[in-house]
Design an enzyme around this catalytic site. Sequence first.
Site, mmCIF file in Angstrom:
data_model
loop_
_atom_site.group_PDB
_atom_site.id
_atom_site.type_symbol
_atom_site.label_atom_id
_atom_site.label_comp_id
_atom_site.label_asym_id
_atom_site.label_seq_id
_atom_site.Cartn_x
_atom_site.Cartn_y
_atom_site.Cartn_z
ATOM 1 N N SER A 1 -11.891 37.887 -79.263
ATOM 2 C CA SER A 1 -10.574 38.559 -79.236
ATOM 3 C C SER A 1 -9.494 37.989 -80.499
ATOM 4 O O SER A 1 -9.895 36.619 -80.188
ATOM 5 C CB SER A 1 -9.919 38.625 -77.885
ATOM 6 N N TYR B 1 -7.691 34.240 -70.165
ATOM 7 C CA TYR B 1 -8.353 35.286 -70.852
ATOM 8 C C TYR B 1 -8.477 34.427 -72.501
ATOM 9 O O TYR B 1 -9.650 34.755 -73.062
ATOM 10 C CB TYR B 1 -7.493 36.583 -71.106
ATOM 11 N N ALA B 2 -7.375 33.917 -72.930
ATOM 12 C CA ALA B 2 -7.544 33.185 -74.546
ATOM 13 C C ALA B 2 -8.377 32.061 -74.245
ATOM 14 O O ALA B 2 -9.240 32.056 -75.126
ATOM 15 C CB ALA B 2 -6.064 32.616 -74.628
ATOM 16 N N ALA B 3 -8.535 31.481 -73.080
ATOM 17 C CA ALA B 3 -9.627 30.104 -73.055
ATOM 18 C C ALA B 3 -10.976 30.716 -73.247
ATOM 19 O O ALA B 3 -11.881 30.272 -73.913
ATOM 20 C CB ALA B 3 -9.302 29.289 -71.929
ATOM 21 N N VAL C 1 -22.875 40.889 -65.437
ATOM 22 C CA VAL C 1 -23.321 39.997 -66.204
ATOM 23 C C VAL C 1 -22.833 38.522 -66.019
ATOM 24 O O VAL C 1 -23.276 37.532 -66.581
ATOM 25 C CB VAL C 1 -22.573 40.272 -67.746
HETATM 26 N N1 LIG Z 1 -9.647 46.774 -75.662
HETATM 27 C C1 LIG Z 1 -8.857 45.647 -76.611
HETATM 28 O O1 LIG Z 1 -7.815 45.706 -77.066
HETATM 29 C C2 LIG Z 1 -9.824 44.562 -76.826
HETATM 30 C C3 LIG Z 1 -9.267 43.471 -77.641
HETATM 31 C C4 LIG Z 1 -10.000 42.243 -77.979
HETATM 32 C C5 LIG Z 1 -11.146 42.199 -77.154
HETATM 33 N N2 LIG Z 1 -11.546 42.806 -76.366
HETATM 34 C C6 LIG Z 1 -12.777 42.533 -75.609
HETATM 35 O O2 LIG Z 1 -13.729 43.588 -75.789
HETATM 36 C C7 LIG Z 1 -14.682 43.901 -74.635
HETATM 37 C C8 LIG Z 1 -14.729 45.151 -74.413
HETATM 38 O O3 LIG Z 1 -13.219 45.635 -73.738
HETATM 39 P P1 LIG Z 1 -12.928 47.143 -73.645
HETATM 40 O O4 LIG Z 1 -11.822 47.271 -74.093
HETATM 41 O O5 LIG Z 1 -13.997 48.093 -74.201
HETATM 42 O O6 LIG Z 1 -13.057 47.282 -72.015
HETATM 43 P P2 LIG Z 1 -13.128 48.379 -70.957
HETATM 44 O O7 LIG Z 1 -12.694 47.849 -69.851
HETATM 45 O O8 LIG Z 1 -12.977 49.537 -71.428
HETATM 46 O O9 LIG Z 1 -14.873 48.238 -70.973
HETATM 47 C C9 LIG Z 1 -15.493 46.838 -70.151
HETATM 48 C C10 LIG Z 1 -16.778 47.374 -69.606
HETATM 49 O O10 LIG Z 1 -17.192 46.166 -69.113
HETATM 50 C C11 LIG Z 1 -17.907 46.356 -67.921
HETATM 51 N N3 LIG Z 1 -17.828 45.002 -67.030
HETATM 52 C C12 LIG Z 1 -16.514 44.607 -66.505
HETATM 53 N N4 LIG Z 1 -17.189 43.498 -65.851
HETATM 54 C C13 LIG Z 1 -18.312 43.214 -65.658
HETATM 55 C C14 LIG Z 1 -19.512 42.663 -65.173
HETATM 56 N N5 LIG Z 1 -19.219 41.578 -64.466
HETATM 57 N N6 LIG Z 1 -20.954 42.916 -65.361
HETATM 58 C C15 LIG Z 1 -20.951 44.149 -66.258
HETATM 59 N N7 LIG Z 1 -20.214 44.799 -67.015
HETATM 60 C C16 LIG Z 1 -18.891 44.557 -66.713
HETATM 61 C C17 LIG Z 1 -16.895 47.330 -67.401
HETATM 62 O O11 LIG Z 1 -17.447 48.093 -66.394
HETATM 63 C C18 LIG Z 1 -16.624 48.306 -68.551
HETATM 64 O O12 LIG Z 1 -17.663 49.344 -68.618
HETATM 65 C C19 LIG Z 1 -14.031 42.802 -73.751
HETATM 66 O O13 LIG Z 1 -14.773 41.498 -73.964
HETATM 67 C C20 LIG Z 1 -12.747 42.625 -74.056
HETATM 68 O O14 LIG Z 1 -12.201 41.507 -73.764
HETATM 69 C C21 LIG Z 1 -11.023 44.086 -76.122
#
Ligand SMILES: NC(=O)c1ccc[n+]([C@@H]2O[C@H](COP(=O)([O-])OP(=O)(O)OC[C@H]3O[C@@H](n4cnc5c(N)ncnc54)[C@H](O)[C@@H]3O)[C@@H](O)[C@H]2O)c1
Length: 255
Positions: A141, A154-156, A63
């Site tokens: 987040s 990450y926060a930014a 992405v």
């Molecule tokens: N898990 C948490 O506690 C939490 C909290 C707040 C926000 N988030 C946000 O939620 C979203 C999903 O997080 P998650 O916990 O499901 O993460 P995860 O690591 O379990 O899944 C993330 C997915 O994104 C894909 N990915 C990573 N880099 C990529 C790239 N360059 N191109 C395409 N795909 C890519 C990975 O392969 C994976 O399938 C993220 O944006 C994360 O910052 C997560």
Amino acid sequence: MRLHNRVALVTGAAMGIGKATALLFAQEGARVLAADINEQEGAETEREIRAAGGECLFHRTDVSDEGDVEAAVKAATSRFGPVEILLNVAGIAHEAPAHELKLEDWQRILNVNLTSMFLCAKHVLPGMISLHRGAIVNISSVQGLFGFPGYPHYAASKGGIISLTRQLAREYASEGIRVNCIAPGTVDTPMNHGVLARVPDPDALKAAWAKMHPLGRFGQPLDIAQGALFLAGEESSWITGQCLAIDGGVSCRVF
Ligand SMILES: NC(=O)c1ccc[n+]([C@@H]2O[C@H](COP(=O)([O-])OP(=O)(O)OC[C@H]3O[C@@H](n4cnc5c(N)ncnc54)[C@H](O)[C@@H]3O)[C@@H](O)[C@H]2O)c1
């Protein structure tokens, strides 16, 4: 079915929140383009959706790469029609205090977490404008809302998502396109399984995470997917530019 025949592009659909969202959207009748960099797990998402009778095409997509994003949008359009719903979920985390953070890590996190959301929006917007309807949901987040030591980049990126959401909402409302975001608290996903694997006492950290959230547990991917379904569907047709915290109440607490 709340998304019957709607064309949805879900990024990060191979695992965690993105996978739960892709499965739920397909269950609600959407035709899902599952975009992710992880080919093996992405193909598994497609397989699971099809096995349950839903429609899904996995497209290997980085992405943060504009060519890849453009190709994913083209794949969705040629298989299903113009993208009507964009779920920007893909993201990565990395920890380092600002005085030790390498510029390359700052840029990598900003590219994957924030620039990617601009790129995906940029390439689905022309189709949405031509339909005069669309819904974009960006995953931010709670770290975009308040400080959390060790994660300046990450926060930014997550704060930037909230601003980008408001800006796009304002700019494209007259085109019938709504743009909202979700700020999750701590969710039980592979991202956090990685964190747990790196600490000496994962059970203690799990207990601390649960206690940190006033509702007494951390989130499941489906908790976030349900919010995404609401913001992508007609039930939220008068909501745009908002950031919905789905966080077990963690953003309400001071101490
Ligand atoms: N898990 C948490 O506690 C939490 C909290 C707040 C926000 N988030 C946000 O939620 C979203 C999903 O997080 P998650 O916990 O499901 O993460 P995860 O690591 O379990 O899944 C993330 C997915 O994104 C894909 N990915 C990573 N880099 C990529 C790239 N360059 N191109 C395409 N795909 C890519 C990975 O392969 C994976 O399938 C993220 O944006 C994360 O910052 C997560």
